[in-house]
Design an enzyme around this catalytic site. Structure first.
Site, PDB file in Angstrom:
ATOM      1  CG  HIS A  37      -2.125   0.771   1.159  1.00 20.93           C
ATOM      2  ND1 HIS A  37      -3.185   0.414   0.353  1.00 20.93           N
ATOM      3  CD2 HIS A  37      -2.496   1.922   1.755  1.00 20.93           C
ATOM      4  CE1 HIS A  37      -4.144   1.310   0.469  1.00 20.93           C
ATOM      5  NE2 HIS A  37      -3.747   2.239   1.311  1.00 20.93           N
ATOM      6  CE  LYS A 182      -7.899   7.769   0.882  1.00 19.71           C
ATOM      7  NZ  LYS A 182      -8.295   8.379   2.166  1.00 19.71           N
ATOM      8  CE  LYS A 184      -4.002   6.716   0.758  1.00 21.60           C
ATOM      9  NZ  LYS A 184      -4.210   7.848   1.679  1.00 21.60           N
ATOM     10  CG  ASP A 213      -5.323  10.950   0.708  1.00 24.72           C
ATOM     11  OD1 ASP A 213      -4.804  12.087   0.787  1.00 24.72           O
ATOM     12  OD2 ASP A 213      -5.488  10.208   1.687  1.00 24.72           O
ATOM     13  CD  GLU A 239      -8.232  11.794   2.247  1.00 25.25           C
ATOM     14  OE1 GLU A 239      -8.941  11.064   1.504  1.00 25.25           O
ATOM     15  OE2 GLU A 239      -7.830  11.406   3.361  1.00 25.25           O
ATOM     16  CG  ASP A 265      -6.792  12.617   6.332  1.00 30.97           C
ATOM     17  OD1 ASP A 265      -7.185  12.578   7.508  1.00 30.97           O
ATOM     18  OD2 ASP A 265      -6.241  11.634   5.789  1.00 30.97           O
ATOM     19  CE  LYS A 289      -8.165   9.345   7.966  1.00 31.61           C
ATOM     20  NZ  LYS A 289      -6.955   9.311   7.182  1.00 31.61           N
ATOM     21  CD  GLU A 343     -10.586   6.757   4.263  1.00 31.36           C
ATOM     22  OE1 GLU A 343     -10.455   7.139   3.087  1.00 31.36           O
ATOM     23  OE2 GLU A 343      -9.798   7.075   5.173  1.00 31.36           O
TER      24      GLU A 343
END
Ligand SMILES: O=C(O)C[C@H]1C=CC(=O)O1
Ligand SMILES: [Mn+2]
Length: 389
Positions: A37, A182, A184, A213, A239, A265, A289, A343
């Site tokens: 990731h 989403k 990255k 994002d 984001e 964020d 979050k 998410e």
């Protein structure tokens, strides 16, 4: 009136009411992910969490989780730091205290340690779980009651390889798991990202919603140049394009033409941060979050400030397991309007989970687990298996 035997039965089955915290234990776990990731600032092949187990005088155990992403790279907290802070400062501040005074607990934790929001969130989650289990109530009920029990959930594409990402998105669509993705960006040049996004947008056109994002990767000049290109590609939400400190810059970007809605964020941890973003008109939505807001009470405070400013709510994550994801869902369940969905795909990107029954994903949604507390049960064998030795 209850007959005598009924009364005895009720007393015998009533959960014991001594809610004093007697013991708090922490365990670092590392759970491999199904693939790499890749974010702008780090990439991970395993997710690391601190699991909190908190025991009450009545024998009930509550659980909580602090998630991190790539050590202290997504934010300043690492699992090693979180464990040390809980063991040395936060656990002593809560041991011997009542578990059901959540606001007072927050005050005690703030007096024991500045910030350390992920550590506080994990401990506060365990308080909520323990109290909910003791009173036979879901955490969402302790927070005012659930408005919804299922949440539209997106999936993040973050391998950086567009062929792999298109195949992954196709598989998620076919399985009716996710239809918002989403992506990255920011690990490579803006031009390379725009070419990658153009391929994804073309392949998934009309069948999926795409958001991106940047994890703070762009400066304002780059963002000014690239945001209209993202608008042309139909990107629905952008984001954290700028560094967290540049809230004024986000406000300036938002005032321009051909700019997709912006999602705050890393620039919003506290309710004061949220107020500053609102005052600068710097975001259309905010990612909520637990690790940022210091727990469920803090998350609801940030959400209230956003609501007051007309800023939309987005259910953010830090790739939590079913423990942390369940805690978020209980907090999100009571929000009046979760306009941007959530998410919490975290449990799906892990090669294994930490609970006996992982969260349910179907029909493009993740579902609030039933039962008292968080509604999930820690699996001791899995905890042992993933525990860092
Ligand atoms: O949003 C972030 O910055 C962190 C995280 C959440 C989902 C994901 O893929 O990365
Ligand atoms: Mn983000």
């Amino acid at each position: 009136m209850l007959a005598k035997t009924q009364l005895h039965d009720a007393v015998r089955h009533a959960p014991a009411r001594d809610l004093t915290v007697t013991e708090i234990r922490t365990t670092i776990v590392d759970v491999p992910t199904v693939r790499k990731h890749k974010l702008s600032q780090t990439s991970v092949t395993a997710q690391s969490y601190v699991i909190v187990q908190l025991r009450l005088a009545n024998g009930v155990e509550g659980i909580g989780e602090a998630a991190t992403l790539g050590g202290p790279r997504w934010s300043e907290e690492s699992v090693e730091g979180i464990k040390a802070t809980i063991d040395t400062y936060l656990a002593p501040a809560m041991t011997g205290q009542p578990a059901d005074r959540f606001v007072t607990a927050g005050e005690r934790l703030d007096a024991a340690a500045k910030r350390n929001n992920a550590a506080k969130a994990a401990l506060e989650t365990a308080l909520f779980d323990a109290v909910g289990k003791s009173l036979d109530l879901p955490v969402a009920a302790l927070l005012g009651g659930a408005v919804r029990t299922s949440f539209p959930v997106l999936w993040t594409l973050a391998s950086g390889d567009p062929d792999q990402e298109i195949a992954e998105a196709e598989a998620k669509l076919a399985a009716r798991l996710h239809r918002t993705f989403k992506i990255k960006i920011g690990a490579q040049s803006p031009e390379a990202d725009l070419a990658r996004l153009a391929r994804l947008a073309k392949a998934l056109t009309e069948r999926a919603t795409l958001i991106v994002d940047a994890n703070q990767a762009w400066d304002e000049t780059t963002a000014r140049r690239c945001l209209p290109c993202l608008a042309d590609l139909g990107i629905a939400l952008v984001e954290q394009p700028l560094p967290a400190w540049n809230v004024a810059g986000m406000g300036r970007l938002r005032a321009r033409d051909r700019v997709p809605p912006l999602l705050a964020d890393e620039c919003v941890f506290t309710s004061h941060d949220m107020l500053a973003v609102a005052e600068a008109a710097a975001a259309d939505a905010v990612s909520l979050k637990l690790v940022k807001h210091g727990g469920l009470v803090g998350l609801r405070k940030v959400a209230a400030v956003a609501e007051a400013a007309g800023i939309g709510l987005y259910g953010g994550c830090l790739l939590e397991s079913s423990v942390g994801a369940a805690a978020h869902l209980h907090a999100f369940a009571g929000l009046r309007d979760l306009a941007w969905g959530c998410e919490h795909f975290g449990p799906q990107i892990l090669t294994g989970d930490l609970v006996t029954e992982p969260l349910a994903f179907h029909d493009f949604a993740v579902h609030l687990p039933e039962g008292p507390g968080l509604g999930v049960t820690l699996d001791p064998d899995k905890l042992r298996h993933y525990a860092r030795s």
